[in-house]
Design a protein around this motif. Structure first.
Motif, PDB file in Angstrom:
ATOM      1  N   ALA A 139      -4.572-123.742 -12.253  1.00 19.90           N
ATOM      2  CA  ALA A 139      -3.603-124.389 -13.147  1.00 19.90           C
ATOM      3  C   ALA A 139      -2.862-123.380 -14.011  1.00 19.90           C
ATOM      4  CB  ALA A 139      -4.320-125.407 -14.034  1.00 19.90           C
ATOM      5  N   GLY A 140      -3.224-122.108 -13.899  1.00 21.67           N
ATOM      6  CA  GLY A 140      -2.529-121.073 -14.653  1.00 21.67           C
ATOM      7  C   GLY A 140      -3.178-120.706 -15.972  1.00 21.67           C
ATOM      8  N   THR A 141      -4.316-121.295 -16.299  1.00 25.92           N
ATOM      9  CA  THR A 141      -5.023-120.953 -17.541  1.00 25.92           C
ATOM     10  C   THR A 141      -5.641-119.565 -17.397  1.00 25.92           C
ATOM     11  OG1 THR A 141      -5.531-123.287 -17.902  1.00 25.92           O
ATOM     12  CG2 THR A 141      -6.783-121.676 -19.173  1.00 25.92           C
ATOM     13  N   ARG A 142      -5.391-118.724 -18.372  1.00 26.97           N
ATOM     14  CA  ARG A 142      -5.900-117.353 -18.344  1.00 26.97           C
ATOM     15  C   ARG A 142      -7.068-117.243 -19.321  1.00 26.97           C
ATOM     16  NH1 ARG A 142      -1.979-114.560 -15.483  1.00 26.97           N
ATOM     17  NH2 ARG A 142      -2.955-112.538 -15.904  1.00 26.97           N
ATOM     18  N   ILE A 143      -8.192-116.727 -18.833  1.00 23.32           N
ATOM     19  CA  ILE A 143      -9.418-116.617 -19.624  1.00 23.32           C
ATOM     20  C   ILE A 143      -9.830-115.152 -19.645  1.00 23.32           C
ATOM     21  CG2 ILE A 143     -11.839-117.315 -19.807  1.00 23.32           C
ATOM     22  CD1 ILE A 143     -11.060-119.857 -18.233  1.00 23.32           C
ATOM     23  N   ARG A 144      -9.835-114.578 -20.827  1.00 21.88           N
ATOM     24  CA  ARG A 144     -10.176-113.160 -20.967  1.00 21.88           C
ATOM     25  C   ARG A 144     -11.669-112.963 -20.766  1.00 21.88           C
ATOM     26  NH1 ARG A 144      -8.184-109.207 -25.888  1.00 21.88           N
ATOM     27  NH2 ARG A 144      -9.391-107.352 -25.308  1.00 21.88           N
ATOM     28  N   LEU A 145     -12.036-112.075 -19.846  1.00 21.48           N
ATOM     29  CA  LEU A 145     -13.430-111.766 -19.571  1.00 21.48           C
ATOM     30  C   LEU A 145     -13.836-110.547 -20.389  1.00 21.48           C
ATOM     31  CD1 LEU A 145     -13.304-112.176 -15.693  1.00 21.48           C
ATOM     32  CD2 LEU A 145     -14.258-113.804 -17.330  1.00 21.48           C
ATOM     33  N   LEU A 146     -14.876-110.687 -21.158  1.00 20.74           N
ATOM     34  CA  LEU A 146     -15.346-109.600 -22.009  1.00 20.74           C
ATOM     35  C   LEU A 146     -16.671-109.104 -21.460  1.00 20.74           C
ATOM     36  CD1 LEU A 146     -14.719-108.026 -24.623  1.00 20.74           C
ATOM     37  CD2 LEU A 146     -16.144-109.682 -25.829  1.00 20.74           C
ATOM     38  N   GLN A 147     -16.688-107.872 -20.988  1.00 19.54           N
ATOM     39  CA  GLN A 147     -17.891-107.316 -20.371  1.00 19.54           C
ATOM     40  C   GLN A 147     -18.568-106.277 -21.253  1.00 19.54           C
ATOM     41  OE1 GLN A 147     -17.746-106.834 -15.958  1.00 19.54           O
ATOM     42  NE2 GLN A 147     -15.529-107.042 -16.228  1.00 19.54           N
ATOM     43  N   ARG A 148     -18.187-106.232 -22.522  1.00 11.91           N
ATOM     44  CA  ARG A 148     -18.838-105.331 -23.457  1.00 11.91           C
ATOM     45  C   ARG A 148     -20.017-106.047 -24.101  1.00 11.91           C
ATOM     46  NH1 ARG A 148     -14.862-104.366 -27.139  1.00 11.91           N
ATOM     47  NH2 ARG A 148     -15.802-105.620 -28.785  1.00 11.91           N
ATOM     48  N   HIS A 149     -21.159-105.352 -24.238  1.00 12.76           N
ATOM     49  CA  HIS A 149     -22.362-105.976 -24.778  1.00 12.76           C
ATOM     50  C   HIS A 149     -22.854-105.183 -25.991  1.00 12.76           C
ATOM     51  CE1 HIS A 149     -22.209-107.993 -20.950  1.00 12.76           C
ATOM     52  NE2 HIS A 149     -22.453-106.868 -20.303  1.00 12.76           N
ATOM     53  N   PRO A 150     -23.213-105.879 -27.047  1.00  8.69           N
ATOM     54  CA  PRO A 150     -23.003-107.311 -27.267  1.00  8.69           C
ATOM     55  C   PRO A 150     -21.555-107.593 -27.641  1.00  8.69           C
ATOM     56  CG  PRO A 150     -24.030-106.354 -29.193  1.00  8.69           C
ATOM     57  CD  PRO A 150     -23.930-105.246 -28.175  1.00  8.69           C
ATOM     58  N   ALA A 151     -21.172-108.854 -27.627  1.00 12.99           N
ATOM     59  CA  ALA A 151     -19.786-109.248 -27.882  1.00 12.99           C
ATOM     60  C   ALA A 151     -19.624-109.843 -29.273  1.00 12.99           C
ATOM     61  CB  ALA A 151     -19.345-110.257 -26.817  1.00 12.99           C
ATOM     62  N   HIS A 152     -20.445-109.411 -30.220  1.00 10.16           N
ATOM     63  CA  HIS A 152     -20.461-110.053 -31.534  1.00 10.16           C
ATOM     64  C   HIS A 152     -19.137-109.928 -32.271  1.00 10.16           C
ATOM     65  CE1 HIS A 152     -25.065-109.236 -31.349  1.00 10.16           C
ATOM     66  NE2 HIS A 152     -24.740-110.356 -30.743  1.00 10.16           N
ATOM     67  N   GLY A 153     -18.496-108.769 -32.187  1.00  9.91           N
ATOM     68  CA  GLY A 153     -17.230-108.583 -32.884  1.00  9.91           C
ATOM     69  C   GLY A 153     -16.163-109.561 -32.431  1.00  9.91           C
ATOM     70  N   PRO A 154     -15.825-109.571 -31.132  1.00  9.41           N
ATOM     71  CA  PRO A 154     -14.823-110.530 -30.646  1.00  9.41           C
ATOM     72  C   PRO A 154     -15.242-111.984 -30.845  1.00  9.41           C
ATOM     73  CG  PRO A 154     -15.102-108.749 -29.075  1.00  9.41           C
ATOM     74  CD  PRO A 154     -16.168-108.574 -30.102  1.00  9.41           C
ATOM     75  N   LEU A 155     -16.526-112.289 -30.638  1.00  3.14           N
ATOM     76  CA  LEU A 155     -16.984-113.669 -30.829  1.00  3.14           C
ATOM     77  C   LEU A 155     -16.758-114.131 -32.266  1.00  3.14           C
ATOM     78  CD1 LEU A 155     -20.356-114.146 -28.885  1.00  3.14           C
ATOM     79  CD2 LEU A 155     -18.248-115.458 -28.616  1.00  3.14           C
ATOM     80  N   SER A 156     -17.023-113.250 -33.219  1.00  2.00           N
ATOM     81  CA  SER A 156     -16.902-113.638 -34.619  1.00  2.00           C
ATOM     82  C   SER A 156     -15.466-113.915 -35.016  1.00  2.00           C
ATOM     83  CB  SER A 156     -17.491-112.547 -35.519  1.00  2.00           C
ATOM     84  OG  SER A 156     -16.731-111.351 -35.428  1.00  2.00           O
ATOM     85  N   GLN A 157     -14.509-113.511 -34.190  1.00  2.00           N
ATOM     86  CA  GLN A 157     -13.095-113.741 -34.478  1.00  2.00           C
ATOM     87  C   GLN A 157     -12.577-115.048 -33.868  1.00  2.00           C
ATOM     88  OE1 GLN A 157     -10.741-110.028 -33.703  1.00  2.00           O
ATOM     89  NE2 GLN A 157     -12.763-109.121 -33.405  1.00  2.00           N
ATOM     90  N   CYS A 158     -13.433-115.744 -33.104  1.00  2.00           N
ATOM     91  CA  CYS A 158     -12.993-116.971 -32.441  1.00  2.00           C
ATOM     92  C   CYS A 158     -12.965-118.142 -33.426  1.00  2.00           C
ATOM     93  CB  CYS A 158     -13.908-117.305 -31.263  1.00  2.00           C
ATOM     94  SG  CYS A 158     -13.728-116.153 -29.881  1.00  2.00           S
ATOM     95  N   THR A 159     -12.019-119.042 -33.214  1.00  2.35           N
ATOM     96  CA  THR A 159     -11.877-120.220 -34.065  1.00  2.35           C
ATOM     97  C   THR A 159     -12.942-121.256 -33.764  1.00  2.35           C
ATOM     98  OG1 THR A 159      -9.485-119.853 -34.079  1.00  2.35           O
ATOM     99  CG2 THR A 159     -10.253-122.014 -34.811  1.00  2.35           C
ATOM    100  N   LEU A 160     -13.325-121.350 -32.482  1.00  3.52           N
ATOM    101  CA  LEU A 160     -14.270-122.376 -32.024  1.00  3.52           C
ATOM    102  C   LEU A 160     -14.933-121.881 -30.756  1.00  3.52           C
ATOM    103  CD1 LEU A 160     -15.293-125.399 -32.328  1.00  3.52           C
ATOM    104  CD2 LEU A 160     -13.399-126.021 -30.811  1.00  3.52           C
ATOM    105  N   ALA A 161     -16.169-122.312 -30.520  1.00  2.00           N
ATOM    106  CA  ALA A 161     -16.875-121.983 -29.283  1.00  2.00           C
ATOM    107  C   ALA A 161     -17.334-123.259 -28.595  1.00  2.00           C
ATOM    108  CB  ALA A 161     -18.079-121.083 -29.566  1.00  2.00           C
TER     109      ALA A 161
END
Length: 408
Positions: free
Chosen positions: A248-270
């Protein structure tokens, strides 16, 4: 000693970093007389790939996979020379394995007790998450216990913002790391992302790849090889650089860095499955919706405890799956760690024959009410407690070490 991927990321890695900062230990200090070792223990909640996930961290001089634990217990010299003195630290799994290994090696040991200390008579020291853990101990053992706090509370201090996410409204997708969870979570969350993207064209998605899985495995569970994927109106077009692209054209960024705490903490919702990831998100104060689609009985095999074990047995799978679903729904059992910790619903849990459209609709409602998101974030922060548990536990470990090393 530890068991699963959640414990490795949120407990083991921070403590190992702290110990390396305090003491000269191999492999970080190659000529040091002492080392840091990781022993993984048998556990139905583990993936079997934990040793591979921990190896790139370069924290451990030796890693013993869970499959080799019993051989280690019987013939420790088979795995090299073990110093005459040392300390075994329990950080996940069955606490009795710590008792066995410390007795076999002749080491002292420290048990981190999140909810209960099961073998206080054999523990040299107990590092408790809360006063409630210490209060459960028989009085004669309480002097062995120190309340260090919640190790999860320190996660925010390890969450680096050196690599900020691009501007936008970011939604984290956490489908799990075990096969049973991924088989449901990947197709379910991909269709949810498609439907949410249609409601909110500017939304952006982040999918941290668990250290015990891979992009290839995620694609496998998103495709026709996974029978459950046929139940959902989604497909993967392919991987474009660091992004998974749906048909459908939805783009999902794959994060392969461990742990992902920094990027996760910037998310609005999980949007997340049950498991240690809910504790991780809670510690980072990321608002979440916890999703358990029970229309797929296979998901029951990924649940913890005795019911989960029975659900894995041939012939019992369907019966236990149905009974477990009925029990959960009838008793409104809390499943997310923030809710279990609070004893009430802090984050929404959606359990039952739910659909991606249901979750996309609910996520959209939360995103349209930033004051509700802010309130949930504040509740999660309040539950998290004060940081400092990792330093306190490291201090307990150092006090059990031989005097010469402990004073280094």
């Amino acid at each position: 000693m530890a068991n699963g991927p959640g414990e490795l990321t949120t407990w083991v890695r921070p403590l190992a970093e702290r110990l390396h900062a305090m003491l000269p230990l191999r492999p970080r200090v190659p000529d040091a007389p002492s080392s840091l070792e990781l022993v993984l223990v048998p556990c139905p909640n583990a993936t079997g790939h934990e040793h591979g996930a921990a190896r790139p961290w370069h924290q451990f001089d030796r890693i013993v996979p869970a499959a080799q634990f019993w051989r280690l217990l019987i013939q420790p010299r088979r795995y090299g020379v073990w110093p005459r003195r040392g300390v075994v630290v329990f950080l996940g799994g069955d606490q009795f394995w710590t008792v066995l290994l410390s007795a076999r090696l002749g080491y002292r040991h420290v048990t981190y007790a999140e909810w209960v200390a099961r073998w206080p008579q054999w523990n040299d020291r107990i590092a408790a998450m809360s006063e409630a853990v210490r209060d459960q101990l028989p009085r004669r053992y309480r002097e062995r216990c120190r309340v260090v706090g919640d190790l999860m509370a320190d996660l925010s201090s390890f969450a680096s913002h050196d690599d900020p996410l691009p501007d936008g409204e970011w939604i984290a997708l956490l489908p799990g790391s075990k096969r049973a969870k991924l088989s449901v979570g990947m197709p379910f969350f991909l269709e949810t992302a498609d439907r949410l993207a249609r409601r909110r064209p500017g939304v952006r998605f982040l999918l941290p790849v668990a250290p015990t899985t891979s992009v290839a495995e995620l694609l496998h569970y998103s495709g026709p090889e996974n029978p459950i994927a046929r139940c959902y109106r989604t497909a993967v077009e392919g991987v474009d650089g660091e992004e998974l692209v749906t048909a459908a054209g939805t783009r999902i960024r794959l994060l392969q860095r461990h742990p992902a705490h920094g990027p996760l903490s910037q998310c609005t919702l999980a949007l997340t499955t049950v498991g240690a990831n809910t504790a991780e998100l809670g510690a980072l104060a990321v608002p979440m919706i916890v999703v358990v689609p029970t229309q797929h009985l296979e998901v029951m095999q990924a649940w913890d405890g005795g019911f989960g074990l029975l659900a894995r047995l041939p012939g019992f799978r369907r019966i236990i799956g149905v009974l477990l679903t009925v029990w959960r729904l009838r008793n409104n059992g809390l499943m997310a760690w923030p809710n279990i910790s609070a004893g009430r619903r802090v984050v929404p849990e959606r359990v039952g024959a739910i659909t991606p459209d249901d979750i996309a609709s609910e996520a959209n409602m939360w995103l349209e009410a930033p004051e509700r998101l802010a309130a949930q974030r504040e509740e999660l922060r309040a539950l998290r407690g004060q940081p400092g548990a990792v330093a306190a536990l490291a201090d307990e470990v150092r006090q059990q070490l031989p005097r010469a090393l402990g004073s280094a």
